[in-house]
Design an enzyme around this catalytic site. Structure first.
Site, short mmCIF file in Angstrom:
data_model
loop_
_atom_site.label_atom_id
_atom_site.label_comp_id
_atom_site.label_asym_id
_atom_site.label_seq_id
_atom_site.Cartn_x
_atom_site.Cartn_y
_atom_site.Cartn_z
N SER A 228 16.78 31.91 38.14
CA SER A 228 15.68 32.94 38.68
C SER A 228 15.63 32.27 40.55
O SER A 228 15.00 31.02 40.53
CB SER A 228 14.50 32.80 37.94
OG SER A 228 13.41 33.45 38.74
N HIS B 209 18.99 36.02 39.28
CA HIS B 209 17.90 36.97 38.70
C HIS B 209 16.69 37.12 39.85
O HIS B 209 16.61 35.80 40.33
CB HIS B 209 17.39 35.69 37.58
CG HIS B 209 16.14 36.81 36.73
ND1 HIS B 209 16.41 37.59 35.81
CD2 HIS B 209 15.02 36.30 36.79
CE1 HIS B 209 15.20 38.12 35.31
NE2 HIS B 209 14.26 37.36 36.06
N ASP C 4 13.03 38.53 40.90
CA ASP C 4 11.98 38.81 39.99
C ASP C 4 10.90 39.71 41.29
O ASP C 4 10.62 38.96 42.11
CB ASP C 4 11.24 37.73 39.75
CG ASP C 4 11.78 36.81 38.55
OD1 ASP C 4 11.66 37.59 37.54
OD2 ASP C 4 12.23 35.74 38.82
N MET D 131 7.63 41.66 41.67
CA MET D 131 6.16 41.78 41.04
C MET D 131 5.37 42.54 41.93
O MET D 131 5.56 42.39 43.20
CB MET D 131 5.74 40.55 40.75
CG MET D 131 6.46 39.46 39.82
SD MET D 131 5.60 37.89 39.67
CE MET D 131 6.84 36.88 38.79
N HIS E 198 14.61 42.21 38.17
CA HIS E 198 13.79 42.04 36.86
C HIS E 198 12.53 42.83 37.47
O HIS E 198 11.54 42.24 38.24
CB HIS E 198 13.37 40.68 36.60
CG HIS E 198 12.32 40.60 35.31
ND1 HIS E 198 11.98 39.39 35.07
CD2 HIS E 198 11.68 41.41 34.72
CE1 HIS E 198 10.97 39.73 33.98
NE2 HIS E 198 11.06 40.81 33.86
N MET F 200 9.14 43.79 37.47
CA MET F 200 7.58 43.73 36.62
C MET F 200 6.85 44.62 37.72
O MET F 200 5.66 44.13 38.46
CB MET F 200 7.21 42.07 36.98
CG MET F 200 8.12 41.37 35.90
SD MET F 200 8.03 39.65 36.11
CE MET F 200 9.48 39.58 37.07
N MET G 145 10.77 38.22 27.07
CA MET G 145 10.16 37.40 27.91
C MET G 145 9.55 36.33 27.04
O MET G 145 9.04 36.57 25.99
CB MET G 145 8.91 38.16 28.51
CG MET G 145 9.14 39.07 29.62
SD MET G 145 10.00 38.26 31.07
CE MET G 145 8.89 36.99 31.54
N ASP H 103 13.82 34.73 29.37
CA ASP H 103 13.25 34.52 30.51
C ASP H 103 11.78 33.86 30.41
O ASP H 103 11.09 34.69 29.94
CB ASP H 103 13.10 35.79 31.34
CG ASP H 103 12.68 35.77 32.87
OD1 ASP H 103 12.64 34.51 33.34
OD2 ASP H 103 12.45 36.52 33.43
C1 DX5 Z 1 8.31 35.07 35.48
C2 DX5 Z 1 9.72 35.48 35.93
C3 DX5 Z 1 10.66 34.45 35.69
C4 DX5 Z 1 10.28 33.26 36.23
C5 DX5 Z 1 10.99 32.19 35.23
O1 DX5 Z 1 7.38 36.29 35.20
O2 DX5 Z 1 9.95 36.38 35.34
O3 DX5 Z 1 12.01 34.93 35.72
O4 DX5 Z 1 10.97 32.82 37.42
O5 DX5 Z 1 10.63 30.81 35.89
P1 DX5 Z 1 10.77 29.46 34.79
O6 DX5 Z 1 12.16 29.41 34.41
O7 DX5 Z 1 10.54 28.34 35.76
O8 DX5 Z 1 9.77 29.83 33.70
ZN ZN Z 2 12.16 37.13 35.58
#
Ligand code: DX5
Ligand code: ZN
Length: 222
Positions: free
Chosen positions: A10, A35, A37, A39, A68, A70, A139, A177
């Site tokens: 990620s 990956h 992310d 948000m 991903h 969110m 998740m 994840d």
């Molecule tokens: C959290 C993200 C993850 C995050 C994981 O909401 O979706 O992808 O980056 O980070 P680690 O592996 O550090 O928990």
């Molecule tokens: Zn993620």
């Protein structure tokens, strides 16, 4: 265990001031995909990166990029993320009023659609769309932040999804994840996870990312 376990670092845990270097290093270290992310500050209480950053990093790597989302109603942006170079469009079941249509929008835009489930969402939420996807993301923390602790109570959901796919006679890639590190990877692999997303577990691995990726990949007992 069917096939090689895939590791998807990620980028949330990468050095954003030197993203190109981080991507080159993690690709060189043996990552199978990246990956990314996204948000929106609404579906989750945090804001990260989006379309322009994806477009900027796309030419830097050959690895598939899993976006991903969110984000509430993520399909609104499917075409823009596809044009920016996303390969997999992972959307939350909880964020879509019409999940089936949203998956279709991702497919039409040219990406592989996948569904993510928050910790409180049961595996059964996927039953009706199972024929439409080849990948699910479980998740194992509440989405929103990197570096949180793995929730072991998510293990039965991984087993259930693997069972659902087996009964339906389909192959389902099961990604996990959140809090995935060398010490939590073995249990999720044994439960049926096939793709391990890891941010801090890869980027902050004390002995370097290459050794970290291999250690996480080989953590299962099989
Ligand atoms: C959290 C993200 C993850 C995050 C994981 O909401 O979706 O992808 O980056 O980070 P680690 O592996 O550090 O928990
Ligand atoms: Zn993620």
């Amino acid at each position: 265990m069917a096939g090689k376990i895939k590791i998807s670092p990620s980028l949330l845990a990468a050095d954003f001031a030197h993203l190109a270097d981080s991507i080159a290093a993690v690709e060189e270290a043996g990552a199978d995909e990246l990956h990314f992310d996204v948000m929106d500050g609404s579906f989750v209480p945090n804001i990260t990166v989006g379309i322009p950053v994806l477009a900027a990093i796309r030419p830097l790597t050959k690895l598939p990029i899993d976006v991903h989302m969110m984000v509430i109603e993520p399909a609104r942006y499917a075409q823009q993320f596809a044009d920016a170079g996303g390969d997999i469009f992972t959307i939350h079941a909880e964020a879509c009023t019409d999940l089936e249509a949203s998956l279709g929008d991702a497919r039409v835009a040219g990406m592989q659609p996948a569904v993510s489930l928050k910790p409180d969402t049961p595996a059964s939420a996927l039953q009706t769309v199972l024929p439409l996807i080849e990948r699910v993301l479980v998740m194992t923390v509440e989405p929103g932040f990197g570096g949180q602790s793995f929730m072991p109570e998510m293990m039965p959901k991984i087993v259930q999804l693997a069972d659902m796919a087996r009964r339906a006679g389909t192959t389902l890639e099961i990604a996990v994840d959140g809090g995935i590190k060398v010490d939590t990877a073995g249990a999720v692999i044994d439960a049926g996870a096939t793709t391990l997303i890891s941010g801090t577990g890869v980027f902050n691995y004390p002995d370097g990312m290459r050794i970290g990726i291999e250690a996480i990949r080989n953590a299962g007992s099989g």
